[in-house]
Write a protein that holds these residues in place. Sequence first.
Motif, PDB file in Angstrom:
ATOM      1  N   ASN A   1      -8.345  -2.498   1.063  1.00 52.10           N
ATOM      2  CA  ASN A   1      -7.673  -1.221   1.206  1.00 52.10           C
ATOM      3  C   ASN A   1      -8.248  -0.174   0.258  1.00 52.10           C
ATOM      4  O   ASN A   1      -8.325   1.008   0.596  1.00 52.10           O
TER       5      ASN A   1
ATOM      6  N   CYS B   1     -11.404   1.189   1.784  1.00 52.76           N
ATOM      7  CA  CYS B   1     -11.130   2.098   2.901  1.00 52.76           C
ATOM      8  C   CYS B   1     -10.687   3.459   2.411  1.00 52.76           C
ATOM      9  O   CYS B   1     -10.762   4.431   3.150  1.00 52.76           O
TER      10      CYS B   1
ATOM     11  N   LEU C   1       0.815  -1.209   0.000  1.00 52.10           N
ATOM     12  CA  LEU C   1       0.000   0.000   0.000  1.00 52.10           C
ATOM     13  C   LEU C   1       0.850   1.261   0.000  1.00 52.10           C
ATOM     14  O   LEU C   1       0.651   2.163  -0.819  1.00 52.10           O
TER      15      LEU C   1
END
Length: 212
Positions: free
Chosen positions: A202, A205, A153
Amino acid sequence: MWDRLWVDVNLATNASGTGLPGGDDFGVIPDGAIAARDGQIVWVGPRADLPGEPERLATEVISCRGQWMTAGLVDPHTHLVYGGDRSGEFAERLQGVSYQEIARRGGGILSTVRATRDASEEELLRLTLRRARSLVENGVTTVEIKSGYGLRLEDELKQLRVARAVGRHLPVRVHTTFLGAHALPPEFAGRQDDYVTFLCGNAACRGGSRPG
């Protein structure tokens, strides 16, 4: 009347209705002229159709000496942001070594992933600006830049920040694409489904962005 006028120029306007021998249609206007006022194109056509002598029509008249002028180019698929150098691998491929063999020795995409993760954001920007500057010098006005060499990420976000910074340093429009599923990172070896779940979680989010 105009701020600037280019003459003695062959134009490829991308308009339909004209073509080159062989059927290619690029809206070609041989021996054309193109005029601008206040940063906008206001006249395009054959030089013979100009409504007067060039020097009476524009503050500045530029002769292109028979060169070509095209609409701004768009590069819709690039991977400009990465660390490392795999030119040696390409030389091996030309000698018949398979990509699979190179990957087994630690090369391929994952070697670029390692180098990209190791590179600082400042170093990636320096490398990327050099690559992007070459595109701009060859007429590219819009470029799409993918991530996909971080596969973590924080490193994917690092790539995207660098990509967007290109548009602040150079006269080019930048569109970014998150390509987190470009390859399977080593920490997820043998766990493809887990990695896809990780990516989607992810992305959700962070506002619903989808992996490219």
